[in-house]
Scaffold this active site. Structure first.
Site, PDB file in Angstrom:
ATOM      1  N   GLY A  93     -22.866   4.585 -80.021  1.00  0.00           N
ATOM      2  CA  GLY A  93     -22.128   3.638 -81.049  1.00  0.00           C
ATOM      3  C   GLY A  93     -23.429   3.184 -81.857  1.00  0.00           C
ATOM      4  CE  LYS A 113     -30.048   0.823 -77.478  1.00  0.00           C
ATOM      5  NZ  LYS A 113     -30.483   0.683 -75.929  1.00  0.00           N
ATOM      6  CG  ASP A 258     -21.391   3.566 -70.274  1.00  0.00           C
ATOM      7  OD1 ASP A 258     -20.924   3.055 -69.483  1.00  0.00           O
ATOM      8  OD2 ASP A 258     -21.816   2.835 -71.304  1.00  0.00           O
ATOM      9  CG  ASP A 268     -28.408   3.199 -72.833  1.00  0.00           C
ATOM     10  OD1 ASP A 268     -29.097   4.054 -73.577  1.00  0.00           O
ATOM     11  OD2 ASP A 268     -27.119   3.136 -72.840  1.00  0.00           O
TER      12      ASP A 268
HETATM   13  P1  AMP Z   1     -24.495  -0.485 -73.331  1.00  0.00           P
HETATM   14  O1  AMP Z   1     -23.714  -1.268 -71.928  1.00  0.00           O
HETATM   15  O2  AMP Z   1     -25.476  -1.436 -74.200  1.00  0.00           O
HETATM   16  O3  AMP Z   1     -25.275   0.746 -73.106  1.00  0.00           O
HETATM   17  O4  AMP Z   1     -23.455  -0.259 -74.478  1.00  0.00           O
HETATM   18  C1  AMP Z   1     -22.137   0.271 -74.055  1.00  0.00           C
HETATM   19  C2  AMP Z   1     -21.565   0.869 -75.459  1.00  0.00           C
HETATM   20  O5  AMP Z   1     -21.382   0.034 -76.562  1.00  0.00           O
HETATM   21  C3  AMP Z   1     -22.385   2.217 -75.968  1.00  0.00           C
HETATM   22  O6  AMP Z   1     -21.345   3.065 -76.083  1.00  0.00           O
HETATM   23  C4  AMP Z   1     -23.095   1.720 -77.148  1.00  0.00           C
HETATM   24  O7  AMP Z   1     -23.328   2.552 -77.881  1.00  0.00           O
HETATM   25  C5  AMP Z   1     -21.892   0.481 -77.767  1.00  0.00           C
HETATM   26  N1  AMP Z   1     -22.668  -0.501 -78.478  1.00  0.00           N
HETATM   27  C6  AMP Z   1     -23.507  -1.642 -78.009  1.00  0.00           C
HETATM   28  N2  AMP Z   1     -23.927  -2.136 -78.941  1.00  0.00           N
HETATM   29  C7  AMP Z   1     -23.597  -1.668 -80.269  1.00  0.00           C
HETATM   30  C8  AMP Z   1     -23.636  -2.086 -81.577  1.00  0.00           C
HETATM   31  N3  AMP Z   1     -24.454  -3.164 -81.878  1.00  0.00           N
HETATM   32  N4  AMP Z   1     -23.055  -1.152 -82.301  1.00  0.00           N
HETATM   33  C9  AMP Z   1     -22.349  -0.102 -82.089  1.00  0.00           C
HETATM   34  N5  AMP Z   1     -22.324   0.168 -80.856  1.00  0.00           N
HETATM   35  C10 AMP Z   1     -22.834  -0.624 -79.812  1.00  0.00           C
HETATM   36 MG    MG Z   2     -25.138   2.293 -72.818  1.00  0.00          MG
END
Ligand code: AMP
Ligand code: MG
Length: 519
Positions: A93, A113, A258, A268
């Site tokens: 994302g 990122k 994930d 992550d």
């Molecule tokens: P995480 O648990 O932080 O690894 O994020 C979970 C999902 O949310 C992943 O697919 C990330 O790419 C997406 N994500 C988190 N923050 C953002 C953001 N600010 N913009 C776009 N996608 C995000």
């Molecule tokens: Mg993640």
């Protein structure tokens, strides 16, 4: 200019094309970027010119302002189990791969990122804030220096562009580096969308590239043996990773599938934390109210995540359900063996002792740390002050005097350690310390030296309050505290005389620091 003569730009992953990767340009930030950290050692290792990366053009590439020459940046789709709940579509994302570099057998992907939205951003902004980017940069390099498999960080840049979270914060971009960013969630995605042929293609590509010893040329006709071998490898690698995290008190915070790497890497970094006072139930993410990802639960969750991966593999290995189950059943023992081996080294235990004997002493020690609320890092580091020679003498039948003299002597040595963790004014603590010494004398190895122990018990840890101070300073344009912290954590086993303040236990205010998922 960018690459050293021995490194090549390649498109091995990009060449897979859709549905595995989607071309996505980075979205430039509006204000000029500031280069806060550049990892010269890593740049050199992967074949990049750090002189060039420090120029305006270099910085522009590291923030996604300028595309990497001759490479169309890409993002990928995955899904996953978040806090135990299946989420059918996630993906990169806010992470965009900007190049792939091959230097001989060494293959690396570079990913930004926070460089803007992608088709997988799910209405979020594709940005990262400076706070969380500093945390990712520091932890990646800290774990690497501790010898724990992890994605790495090449650079950290920031701009005053506003990013809206609970408050308005500054934007930042981390350029991270890894041999792969594939996660359990990639396998889950192609499996749960019934794209089994694509799943086989992706895994074949991955295994051939990263596990050539497991790959066989007839993979396409008969993939099952290779898939089982690979799953076994990953299960073992994950068990080992969990043991390594536990051994340094690292809590990941968001062990969703994930966020689990197909290469057994730490990936992550969000609301992670290193234990200060040893608390077996510690959670570092205040939204994790069920304590799913507590310190104690990490190995169990690693195992649970492998179950999720195994069920995603089922359509490819249908007739081999039992083989998958057998591999999964071995995980707890593998974890325990790795965990014992690490803690035995940390305490200089006699490795020839029976396994139950080691397990018992390790469990007792962890329970003791928990009850006395001792600082984990300082406790283990302080053990190098003890003297394990002459252990035989104190177990001679001659009696209690020899033993109590030995304990007094050791306690005296221990007190002189700069990381002595006990509170001398507290009688019950002194008693616990003496009891621990007595039990240690029965299981310690006479050959252990302080020098050896200092090579496994780190002193430079990325403590939350230090990160907090570094972040606050960086946000005001002062990188000094971050530079000092980076020096401490990138040589975690060396006690630098001018960094003494970074080795202290956390101040009381740090206990109430809350780290959220929003980053
Ligand atoms: P995480 O648990 O932080 O690894 O994020 C979970 C999902 O949310 C992943 O697919 C990330 O790419 C997406 N994500 C988190 N923050 C953002 C953001 N600010 N913009 C776009 N996608 C995000
Ligand atoms: Mg993640």
């Amino acid at each position: 200019l960018l690459l050293n003569p021995d490194a090549l730009l390649v498109k091995e992953y990009a060449a897979l094309g859709q549905p595995f990767v989607y071309a996505v340009p980075c979205t430039p930030l509006k204000t000029e970027s500031r280069l806060i950290q550049l990892n010269d050692e890593l740049a050199k290792k992967i074949g990049l010119s750090s002189d060039y990366l420090r120029t305006n053009e270099g910085i522009s590439i590291l923030t996604g302002q300028t595309p990497w020459p001759d490479y169309n940046s890409i993002a990928s789709v995955y899904c996953g189990h978040q806090f135990g709940v299946f989420v059918p579509q996630l993906g990169d994302g806010r992470a965009i791969i900007i190049s792939e570099i091959r230097k001989g057998a060494d293959y690396k992907q570079l990913q930004l990122k926070g460089a803007g939205p992608t088709p997988f951003s799910r209405r979020a902004d594709g940005r990262a804030v400076l706070r969380s980017s500093i945390r990712e940069y520091v932890a990646s390099e800290a774990l690497h220096a501790l010898g724990i498999p992890t994605t790495r960080a090449l650079s950290l840049t920031s701009t005053p562009d506003p990013v809206f979270r609970e408050t308005t914060e500054m934007a930042a971009v981390v350029c991270r580096v890894s041999e792969t960013f594939l996660r359990f969630g990639h396998v889950e995605y192609f499996s749960h969308t019934n794209h089994h042929q694509e799943l086989l293609e992706l895994l074949g590509w991955h295994i051939e590239r990263h596990h050539s010893d497991l790959y066989s040329d007839n993979f396409e006709e008969n993939p099952v043996p290779t898939l089982l071998d690979w799953f076994k490898w990953l299960s073992q690698a994950t068990a080992k990773l969990m043991a390594q995290w536990q051994s340094v008190g690292f809590c990941h915070g968001v062990m969703n599938t994930d966020n689990m790497s197909l290469m057994g890497l730490t990936i992550d970094y969000g609301p992670y934390g290193f234990l200060d006072k040893f608390d077996i139930d510690h959670i570092c993410n205040h939204s994790d109210t069920n304590r799913r990802y507590s310190y104690r639960n990490q190995p169990r969750i690693g195992h649970w995540n492998l179950y999720a991966l195994a069920s995603a593999l089922m359509p490819l290995v249908q007739s081999e359900r039992e083989s998958l189950q057998l591999i999964l059943d071995e995980f707890p023992q593998q974890f325990q063996t790795e965990h014992n081996a690490l803690f035995a080294l940390k305490m200089g235990l006699d490795l020839s002792r029976p396994e139950e004997n080691k397990t018992e002493f390790i469990e007792y020690t962890l329970q003791m740390l928990h009850e006395n609320k001792l600082d984990m890092t300082r406790f283990f580091r302080s053990l190098s002050a003890l003297d394990s020679t002459n252990l035989a003498a104190i177990h001679a039948p001659s009696g209690d005097d020899t033993q109590s003299n030995w304990i007094n002597e050791q306690f005296g040595l221990w007190q002189k350690s700069s990381t002595f963790p006990w509170s001398l004014g507290d009688e019950s603590q002194v008693e616990s310390a003496r009891t621990w010494l007595k039990k240690w004398s029965a299981v310690a190895d006479q050959e252990t030296t302080g020098e050896k122990l200092n090579q496994i018990n780190p002193i430079g840890i990325a403590r939350n309050h230090l990160l907090q101070e570094a972040i606050a300073a960086c946000e005001k344009g002062d990188d000094q505290p971050l530079n000092r912290l980076m020096r401490a954590v990138s040589q975690p086993y060396t006690e630098h005389s001018d960094l003494g303040d970074l080795y202290q236990a956390a101040p009381d205010w740090a206990e109430h620091l809350e780290i959220s998922c929003s980053s």
